[in-house]
Enzyme design. Structure first.
Site, PDB file in Angstrom:
ATOM      1  N   THR A 155      34.755  73.462  80.737  1.00 46.36           N
ATOM      2  CA  THR A 155      33.392  72.913  80.678  1.00 46.36           C
ATOM      3  C   THR A 155      33.032  72.825  79.202  1.00 46.36           C
ATOM      4  OG1 THR A 155      32.262  75.045  80.737  1.00 46.36           O
ATOM      5  CG2 THR A 155      32.733  74.042  82.872  1.00 46.36           C
ATOM      6  N   HIS A 156      32.292  71.805  78.826  1.00 48.14           N
ATOM      7  CA  HIS A 156      32.008  71.537  77.410  1.00 48.14           C
ATOM      8  C   HIS A 156      33.301  71.454  76.596  1.00 48.14           C
ATOM      9  CE1 HIS A 156      27.780  72.589  78.323  1.00 48.14           C
ATOM     10  NE2 HIS A 156      28.356  73.455  79.131  1.00 48.14           N
ATOM     11  N   SER A 277      56.532  55.970  66.480  1.00 42.00           N
ATOM     12  CA  SER A 277      55.844  55.434  65.308  1.00 42.00           C
ATOM     13  C   SER A 277      56.854  54.715  64.427  1.00 42.00           C
ATOM     14  CB  SER A 277      55.190  56.582  64.535  1.00 42.00           C
ATOM     15  OG  SER A 277      54.982  56.209  63.179  1.00 42.00           O
ATOM     16  N   LYS A 283      56.844  61.268  65.896  1.00 41.86           N
ATOM     17  CA  LYS A 283      55.753  60.953  66.818  1.00 41.86           C
ATOM     18  C   LYS A 283      56.230  60.552  68.209  1.00 41.86           C
ATOM     19  CE  LYS A 283      51.963  60.321  65.998  1.00 41.86           C
ATOM     20  NZ  LYS A 283      50.635  60.391  65.567  1.00 41.86           N
ATOM     21  N   GLU A 290      46.254  55.272  76.158  1.00 41.73           N
ATOM     22  CA  GLU A 290      45.214  54.776  75.239  1.00 41.73           C
ATOM     23  C   GLU A 290      44.793  53.365  75.619  1.00 41.73           C
ATOM     24  OE1 GLU A 290      46.408  55.634  71.032  1.00 41.73           O
ATOM     25  OE2 GLU A 290      47.943  56.798  72.043  1.00 41.73           O
ATOM     26  N   LYS A 325      34.216  33.484  88.095  1.00 40.71           N
ATOM     27  CA  LYS A 325      35.638  33.632  88.410  1.00 40.71           C
ATOM     28  C   LYS A 325      36.431  34.250  87.271  1.00 40.71           C
ATOM     29  CE  LYS A 325      35.110  29.522  89.819  1.00 40.71           C
ATOM     30  NZ  LYS A 325      33.668  29.697  90.171  1.00 40.71           N
TER      31      LYS A 325
END
Ligand code: ARG
Length: 462
Positions: A155-156, A277, A283, A290, A325
Site C-alpha cells: 500500500t502506498h 540496449s 540491460k 512499457e 469508426k
C-alpha cells in the site's frame, strides 16, 4: 470519384474535398458487414413486395458473389468510392444494372453505417473476449504454479503485509474479468437493428423489421428512428470497455516492470519477450510492458475523441459521426495487440521464491504482532502503540521482528508469551486470515478454483 448523389448538383464535386471526406480507406473494414446488411435488406424488400422474388434473389446472389471475391482477395475492396456503402452498391450496379439500382429503396446510409458497425462489433467483440480470457488463464496458471509462495503486498507502494503470490496474480485477474463483462455489455448495446429508420423519419415501405432483425440475428429493434440515426452509445460503451481493460493491463504492466526490476527481482521476465540496449550490454528491458502502458493513453484518447465528437451534435445524423469508426478500429487493434503480448509475458514469468519470501518477512509482520496482543485481550489501539514503539526501536537498531527472542518480546509487553515467535511469521500471517476474499490459503485455493471454472464456462460460451 463516383457518388450516390450527383443528380442534385450542377457542377462536379471538388475532387480534393471529396477525397478528403471519403471514409472508404477506414470503413472498408466493414465490407463484410455492409454486404451482410444489404443482402438482408434485399430479402426484406422482397418479402415486402417492393422487389420481385426474382430481383431479390438476383441481388442476394450477386452480393454473395461480391462478398466471396472480396473476402478471398481483400485488395479488391478498393476504389475511389466515397465509402464502403457506395463501393458495394457500385459493384452491384455494375453487375445487375437497374435491378442493382433498386437495392437502396427505402434505405439510407445513415442506418446502413449504423447496422454495419453494430454487426461488426457483434462479431469482433467475441475475439477480444477470448483474448481477455487468455490473459486471465495465464494469470490463473501462474497462481496455480505459485503454490504457497509468499510475497509482500503493497500500500502506498510500501511493503504492507505478506500475501500468497497466487493471491497477487488473481488480484490482476479479477478486474480483467469485470472487463470481459463490460465488453460483453457493449456488444449487447450494439445488438439492436437500426434498419427501418430510413434517413431520419422511418421508411415508407412495409418492412417487417422484426423479421429483418431475426434474419440478421439482432435480438431487438431500435425504438426511435431519429435517435437511431445518430446513436453511437454502443461505440462509446465499447471504447470505454477497451479503455478500462487497457488501464488494467497498464497497471499490471507497471507492477511487472517494477517487480521484475533489479530492486525487487520477485519475478523474472523470459528472455524471449525482453529487449536489450544498443549501448549498455547488461540491460534486459521490459519494452513490451512499457508499450502496453504507453498505448493505454491511445485507447483512452479514442474514447475521449468519440465522446467529444458526440457532445455537440444536433439531433439526427451528422457527418461528424464518420469519425466513430477510426476510434473503434484503433482501440480494438490496440487492445487486441496488448492482450496477446501480456498473455505471452505472463506465461513467461518465473518466480524468484527466495527473494519473495525474504521480502515477505520483517517489519511487515507488525500487524500480526498487534493482532497477537488483541488475542490476549489488549485493546487494538493499545496494541498498535506497543508494537509501534517496538518497531521504532528495531528500526533504530537495524533489526527485524523475527530477530526478537521471547525475552525481547516480553520486554515490549507482558502479554507476549513465547508462542509469539511462531505466530509472527509470514506463513502464519497468511494462514491467520479468515475472510473469503483474503489471502488465507484455503480462500485463495477456492478463488482459483472458481476462476478456473469461470474460464472453462467462458470457453464454451462463444
Ligand atoms: N461514411 C458515412 C459515415 O461513416 C456513412 C453515412 C453517410 N451518410 C450521409 N448522409 N452522408 O458516417
Amino acid at each position: 470519384m463516383t457518388t450516390l448523389w450527383s443528380g442534385r448538383f450542377d457542377t462536379a464535386p471538388n475532387a480534393q474535398v471529396l477525397e478528403w471526406g471519403s471514409s472508404f480507406s477506414v470503413d472498408r473494414r466493414l465490407f463484410q458487414d455492409d454486404v451482410t446488411g444489404s443482402r438482408a435488406w434485399a430479402r426484406a424488400l422482397g418479402r415486402a413486395g417492393v422487389l420481385s422474388a426474382v430481383e431479390a434473389r438476383q441481388i442476394d446472389e450477386a452480393l454473395e458473389d461480391i462478398l466471396r471475391k472480396g473476402l478471398a482477395d481483400p485488395a479488391l475492396v478498393t476504389g475511389s468510392d466515397e465509402d464502403v456503402h457506395s463501393f458495394v452498391e457500385r459493384l452491384l450496379v455494375e453487375r445487375l444494372g437497374d435491378t442493382g439500382r433498386r437495392l437502396h429503396t427505402g434505405r439510407s446510409r445513415n442506418e446502413q453505417v449504423s447496422v454495419d458497425l453494430r454487426l461488426y462489433l457483434r462479431r469482433r467483440v467475441p475475439v477480444l473476449l477470448e483474448a481477455v480470457r487468455q490473459v486471465i488463464a495465464a494469470l490463473a496458471r501462474q497462481a496455480s504454479m505459485a503454490g504457497d509462495a509468499l510475497m509482500p503486498a503493497f500500500t502506498h507502494f510500501r511493503p504492507a503485509q505478506p500475501v500468497l503470490a497466487a493471491h497477487y496474480f488473481l488480484s490482476h485477474a479479477a478486474p480483467l474479468r469485470r472487463d470481459a463483462g463490460r465488453l460483453a455489455a457493449a456488444r449487447a448495446d450494439a445488438d439492436a437493428l437500426p434498419l427501418g429508420s430510413g434517413a431520419i423519419a422511418g421508411t415508407s415501405y412495409a418492412i417487417d423489421v422484426r423479421e429483418l432483425a431475426d434474419d440478421l440475428g439482432f435480438s431487438r429493434v431500435v425504438s426511435n428512428s431519429i435517435d437511431a440515426s445518430s446513436d453511437r452509445d454502443f461505440a462509446a460503451a465499447f471504447l470505454f470497455a477497451c479503455s478500462l481493460t487497457m488501464v488494467h493491463l497498464s497497471r499490471l504492466s507497471e507492477d511487472l516492470i517494477i517487480l521484475c526490476g533489479d530492486e525487487y527481482r520477485f519475478f523474472e521476465l523470459s528472455d524471449a519477450i525482453s529487449t536489450g540496449s544498443s549501448m549498455m550490454p547488461q540491460k534486459k528491458n521490459p519494452d513490451p510492458l512499457e508499450l502496453v502502458r504507453g498505448k493505454t493513453g491511445r485507447a483512452i484518447g479514442q474514447l475521449m475523441a468519440l465522446l467529444t465528437t458526440l457532445k455537440g451534435l444536433p439531433s439526427g445524423y451528422n457527418k461528424d459521426l464518420q469519425e466513430d469508426k477510426h476510434a473503434v478500429f484503433d482501440a480494438e487493434d490496440t487492445l487486441a495487440g496488448c492482450l496477446t503480448v501480456v498473455s505471452a509475458v505472463i506465461d513467461g514469468l518465473t518466480l524468484n521464491r527466495a527473494r519473495m519470501a525474504q521480502a515477505s518477512s520483517g517489519l511487515l509482520l507488525a500487524t500480526d504482532a498487534a493482532d497477537y496482543l488483541v488475542g490476549r485481550g489488549v485493546p487494538f489501539r493499545r496494541a498498535h502503540e506497543i508494537v509501534g514503539a517496538l518497531v521504532r526501536k528495531l528500526v533504530n537498531e537495524g533489526r527485524e521482528l523475527t530477530s526478537l527472542t521471547p525475552e525481547d518480546w516480553r520486554a515490549a509487553s507482558e502479554f507476549f508469551a513465547p508462542d509469539v515467535v511462531a505466530r509472527v511469521t509470514a506463513a502464519a500471517s497468511v494462514a491467520a486470515k479468515r475472510t473469503p476474499q483474503s489471502t488465507a490459503p484455503p480462500a485463495v485455493r477456492a478463488a482459483l478454483t472458481e476462476m478456473e471454472q469461470w474460464l472453462e464456462s467462458e470457453r464454451g460460451s462463444r
